[in-house]
Design a protein around this motif. Structure first.
Motif: not given
Length: 429
Positions: A354-355, A362, A364, A384-388, A390
């Protein structure tokens, strides 16, 4: 009563835990099972915390019980010591009473002697009074001869010495008996007072002994209660472990079913891959995808990440729109969407990227299990609405489209990868 209450608590806990177990069998979502596992983990942590608290309480109670036992042992030793002293004092009191009795007898005898001497002195004084005032000098001068004078002088000396001895003995006897009686009475009073003090000390030690016994009983109760709590938490942990095992088995079963479904989809997709490549070969050399209208999707396992939209560039070799390189492999499909369009997860899974990611801008990437990933590229900055780490559900909004990375305009670049290698995504949609 506490053991009955603990048993009921364990029974209710078992009912509470095992009732949902049948329900878990009805669940088909790994997400739901993960939620249940997370809840179980929290319950396990709470049970362990209660167990640790009970163990700490038990240890503390045991510590103070041991300390109180040592204090009690000291108090009992002091009680024994005081009892020994009281026994010694009682013996001394008895001996002093015997000595007082003996002294009383001696005093009576001394007083009798004094009385006898007083009578003798009184008789002598009375005799002198009856005969008149005759001086010792008159007695000596009335001697008839020198030898008579010597006899009379010796007699007078004896009388004087005897009187003097009587007076001295009379005074000494009386004084000795009085002093001895005073000493014995003082010793008797002192012994009585010491005995009273020891009796008071013994009573105080007895109170301390009772207090220590009460404390030990209290700590024994604390230890027993903490043991009961620990046993209850042990039972709870066993039940939670059983429930977790059932959930993990159900989760593995669901994952196996999903993997089988995806494997079947891959197999079906392989059959369509040739047709897709032929369709691609018929497209224009400019990279036209052959889709002039909105793509509605096929019968693959994945959702369309941006719904029914036109595909601006399909999977396969093409002339790169930015570099102009001919025969460049396009590893995904481009969906023609405007800036800020919501991007949805094609299926449930775990976010592993997510980067910013090279030419994708950018980006995902979601791991769906079984070695299958989906990639979403060219997301707008801040989109980006999530993170690694999740876990995302099927259809969940994960980002917004943009034009970051190596692009000519806003769109969504979508890929399907198996074991890290890109494949034609069309059969999976």
């Amino acid at each position: 009563m506490k053991k009955i209450a603990a048993g009921l608590a364990v029974l209710l806990l078992a009912v509470t835990i095992f009732q949902p177990t049948d329900g878990y069998a009805k669940k088909t979502s790994v997400t739901e099972i993960d939620k249940q596992l997370k809840q179980l983990k929290q319950e396990v942590q709470a049970a362990k915390a209660q167990q640790e608290k009970a163990a700490s309480r038990n240890q503390e109670a045991q510590h103070y019980k041991n300390k109180t036992n040592l204090n009690l042992q000291y108090v009992l030793e002091q009680v024994d010591l005081v009892k020994g002293k009281m026994t010694d004092i009682s013996s001394k009191i008895a001996k002093t009473e015997d000595s007082l009795n003996v002294t009383a007898t001696e005093l009576d005898e001394a007083e009798a002697r004094v009385a006898s001497r007083e009578k003798l002195l009184e008789s002598r004084v009375r005799l002198m009074y009856t005969d008149g005032a005759v001086s010792y000098l008159d007695v000596l001068l009335s001697s008839t001869s020198f030898s008579d004078f010597l006899d009379r002088a010796d007699s007078l000396k004896m009388i004087v010495d005897q009187d003097q001895d009587l007076l001295v003995q009379h005074k000494q006897d009386k004084q000795t008996v009085v002093v001895k009686k005073q000493q014995l009475e003082g010793q008797y009073a002192q012994a009585k007072q010491l005995y009273t003090d020891l009796e008071s000390q013994r009573s105080m030690l007895k109170e301390k002994e009772d207090e220590k016994q009460e404390l030990i009983a209290y700590y024994d109760k604390e230890i027993q209660e903490s043991d009961e709590v620990s046993e209850e938490q042990n039972a709870k942990l066993v039940e939670l472990a059983s429930n977790r095992s059932a959930l993990e088995q159900q989760k593995d079963k669901i994952k196996a079913e999903e993997a089988a479904r995806k494997a079947a989809a891959v197999k079906a997709a392989a059959a369509k891959a040739e047709a897709a490549r032929k369709a691609k070969a018929n497209s224009s050399s400019s990279g036209s995808s052959g889709f002039s209208s909105a793509y509605e999707g096929g019968d693959g396992p994945f959702l369309l990440p941006v719904g029914s939209v036109r595909i601006s560039s399909g999977y396969g070799k093409r002339t790169h729109p930015v570099t102009g390189e001919v025969g460049k492999m396009h590893t995904g499909v481009d969906f023609a969407v405007s800036q800020g369009t919501n991007i949805h997860a094609a299926d449930a899974g775990t976010v592993i990227v997510a980067e910013w990611w090279s030419g994708y801008g950018y980006c995902v990437i979601i791991d769906h299990g079984g070695g299958m990933w989906t990639l979403y590229g060219h997301i707008r900055e801040g989109g980006i609405k999530v993170k690694v780490g999740d876990h995302v559900d099927r259809g969940q909004t994960i980002a917004e489209s943009g034009a970051t990375g190596r692009v000519t305009g806003p769109h969504l670049h979508f890929e399907v990868r198996i074991d890290g290698q890109p494949v034609n995504p069309m059969p999976y949609l």
